[in-house]
Design a protein around this motif. Structure first.
Motif, PDB file in Angstrom:
ATOM      1  N   GLY A  24     -28.202 -29.179   0.603  1.00 51.14           N
ATOM      2  CA  GLY A  24     -28.652 -28.261   1.646  1.00 51.14           C
ATOM      3  C   GLY A  24     -27.939 -28.544   2.959  1.00 51.14           C
ATOM      4  N   ALA A  25     -27.873 -27.500   3.808  1.00 52.88           N
ATOM      5  CA  ALA A  25     -27.122 -27.606   5.072  1.00 52.88           C
ATOM      6  C   ALA A  25     -27.845 -28.446   6.110  1.00 52.88           C
ATOM      7  N   ASP A  26     -29.122 -28.751   5.874  1.00 49.49           N
ATOM      8  CA  ASP A  26     -29.887 -29.431   6.931  1.00 49.49           C
ATOM      9  C   ASP A  26     -30.025 -30.940   6.727  1.00 49.49           C
ATOM     10  N   ALA A  85     -13.506 -34.725  11.436  1.00 47.81           N
ATOM     11  CA  ALA A  85     -14.472 -34.720  10.320  1.00 47.81           C
ATOM     12  C   ALA A  85     -15.687 -33.875  10.686  1.00 47.81           C
ATOM     13  N   LYS A  86     -16.190 -34.086  11.903  1.00 44.83           N
ATOM     14  CA  LYS A  86     -17.363 -33.304  12.335  1.00 44.83           C
ATOM     15  C   LYS A  86     -17.024 -31.821  12.419  1.00 44.83           C
ATOM     16  N   ALA A  87     -15.860 -31.500  12.984  1.00 48.72           N
ATOM     17  CA  ALA A  87     -15.471 -30.084  13.137  1.00 48.72           C
ATOM     18  C   ALA A  87     -15.394 -29.393  11.774  1.00 48.72           C
ATOM     19  N   ILE A  88     -14.856 -30.085  10.781  1.00 54.49           N
ATOM     20  CA  ILE A  88     -14.745 -29.498   9.432  1.00 54.49           C
ATOM     21  C   ILE A  88     -16.147 -29.242   8.862  1.00 54.49           C
ATOM     22  N   CYS A  89     -17.025 -30.220   8.999  1.00 50.25           N
ATOM     23  CA  CYS A  89     -18.384 -30.064   8.431  1.00 50.25           C
ATOM     24  C   CYS A  89     -19.184 -29.017   9.196  1.00 50.25           C
ATOM     25  N   ASP A  90     -19.002 -28.959  10.512  1.00 49.91           N
ATOM     26  CA  ASP A  90     -19.662 -27.898  11.300  1.00 49.91           C
ATOM     27  C   ASP A  90     -19.192 -26.529  10.809  1.00 49.91           C
ATOM     28  N   ALA A  91     -17.877 -26.399  10.623  1.00 55.35           N
ATOM     29  CA  ALA A  91     -17.316 -25.103  10.205  1.00 55.35           C
ATOM     30  C   ALA A  91     -17.791 -24.712   8.812  1.00 55.35           C
ATOM     31  N   LEU A 122     -22.731 -27.148   7.926  1.00 59.88           N
ATOM     32  CA  LEU A 122     -23.746 -28.211   8.008  1.00 59.88           C
ATOM     33  C   LEU A 122     -24.348 -28.214   9.419  1.00 59.88           C
ATOM     34  N   GLN A 123     -25.657 -28.446   9.482  1.00 60.91           N
ATOM     35  CA  GLN A 123     -26.362 -28.220  10.757  1.00 60.91           C
ATOM     36  C   GLN A 123     -26.497 -29.458  11.638  1.00 60.91           C
ATOM     37  N   PHE A 124     -26.479 -30.646  11.013  1.00 68.37           N
ATOM     38  CA  PHE A 124     -26.720 -31.861  11.799  1.00 68.37           C
ATOM     39  C   PHE A 124     -25.645 -32.899  11.470  1.00 68.37           C
TER      40      PHE A 124
END
Ligand code: SF4
Length: 354
Positions: free
Chosen positions: A259-261, A289-295, A298-300
């Motif tokens: 899940g995305a959360d 890494a964060k930018a890829i997961c945000d895109a 993923l929410q947190f």
């Protein structure tokens, strides 16, 4: 708590007091046993120990040698684990025994994880006493951490039960290399599990961890399915687990299977143990890494071991305002009311005390 104060509330004990019959093993012919606690499934002759070095076959009966045998104990902010959606701004009584069921080349606690219990000083701290000490020190949780708590499973389970009876929660900080049956029982006994996902490739697990990726992914799915609070930490090791493909593959797997959360923390590596030849993780790698997961949705997604970085804060996925503001291990503002964003009333997943 300093060592002297800790010894005053706990005590010293003989080896017999630490020795309790193990759970999750099978008796075989010729007094051999097969351990079923973790996927390594060690087959052990009489008078021998498993890979983790803390469980011993004595005449065909298997024993843990580390029940209540505490080799490290500290009072830590829960943010140091890191758990960000679990009682933020509170303290956890944190402890470990010797031993581990893997051998990570970047281990920060190798002096306790890669030794046998006889090789480190220990203190006898049985479960009810542990729960009482945690309470006396205003800790809202006991954290099983530093080494690998799966290898002191029996002590952890008994302590979680004693903690619940005393109103203290339990948080497990684990590599997630555990078999399914013990994991399911653990999920019911504790309140939060943080999994150190060491990489998203079997190659890394084989060469750097001496473990396997698949059982860890299976563990994450089970924890989510059973509803125990879960966060993931990914230590980004330069050149070994820091490719864009790996981050993207991880993000897609997490979103599809968990899940995305689910909170995902990318933390900075510091040269340690057998990987002293590598540099600390560049900040731009963590931000990528964060930018890829945000895109990927993923929410947190957090950045760790970089104090005062804005990605230490929790942002409401709807109104984008900071609902928990952090600087290092300190919580500066909690804009939550009964688990909801104070600004737009969106529910933020987690275990909140407010
Ligand atoms: S818990 Fe220890 S003895 Fe049991 S299978 Fe894992 S490494 Fe082997």
């Amino acid at each position: 708590m300093n060592r002297r104060a800790f010894l005053a509330v706990a005590g010293l004990a003989s080896d017999a007091q630490y020795t309790v019959e193990a759970k999750f093993y099978e008796k075989l012919a010729h007094k051999k046993i097969k351990c079923k606690l973790c996927p390594r499934e060690c087959v052990i002759d009489d008078r021998e120990r498993g890979y983790c070095g803390v469980r011993e076959n004595r005449g065909g009966t298997y024993y843990t040698l580390v029940h209540s045998r505490v080799s490290s104990a500290h009072i830590d902010p829960i943010e140091k684990k890191p758990l960000f959606h679990f009682q933020p701004g509170t303290l956890a009584f944190s402890l470990a025994t010797a031993g581990c069921n893997v051998n990570c080349k970047m281990c920060q606690n190798w002096e306790i994880s890669q030794v046998r219990p006889e090789q480190v000083r220990a203190t006898y701290l049985p479960p009810r006493r542990l729960a009482a000490v945690a309470k006396e020190n205003r800790c809202l949780a006991i954290a099983y951490t530093y080494s690998e708590p799966i290898i002191f499973y029996e002590y952890m389970m008994d302590s979680a039960e004693a903690g619940r009876a005393a109103g203290i929660k339990s948080a497990v900080i684990s590599g997630g290399y555990v078999s399914q049956d013990p994991l399911k029982q653990l999920c019911r006994a504790v309140d939060a599990i943080k999994i150190d996902l060491k990489a998203f490739s079997q190659k890394f697990y084989k060469e750097v961890v001496n473990g396997e990726l698949k059982p860890v992914l299976d563990a994450l799915v089970t924890i989510r399915k059973l509803g125990t609070w879960c966060e993931i930490v990914y230590l980004v090791v330069p050149t070994l687990n820091d490719s864009e493909e790996e981050f993207r593959g991880l993000a897609r797997w997490v979103k599809a299977n968990l899940g995305a959360d689910v909170p995902l923390h990318f933390t900075r590596f510091h040269p340690e143990y057998l990987l002293k030849n590598l540099p600390p993780t560049p900040l731009k790698t963590l931000e990528r890494a964060k930018a890829i997961c945000d895109a990927e949705g993923l929410q947190f997604v957090y950045i760790g071991n970089v104090p005062t970085h804005p990605a230490e804060n929790t942002y409401c996925p709807k109104c984008k305002k900071a609902v928990v503001e952090r600087a290092g291990f300190t919580v500066n503002a909690l804009n939550l009311r009964k688990g909801k964003c104070k600004f737009c009333q969106t529910s933020i997943p987690g275990v909140w005390q407010l």
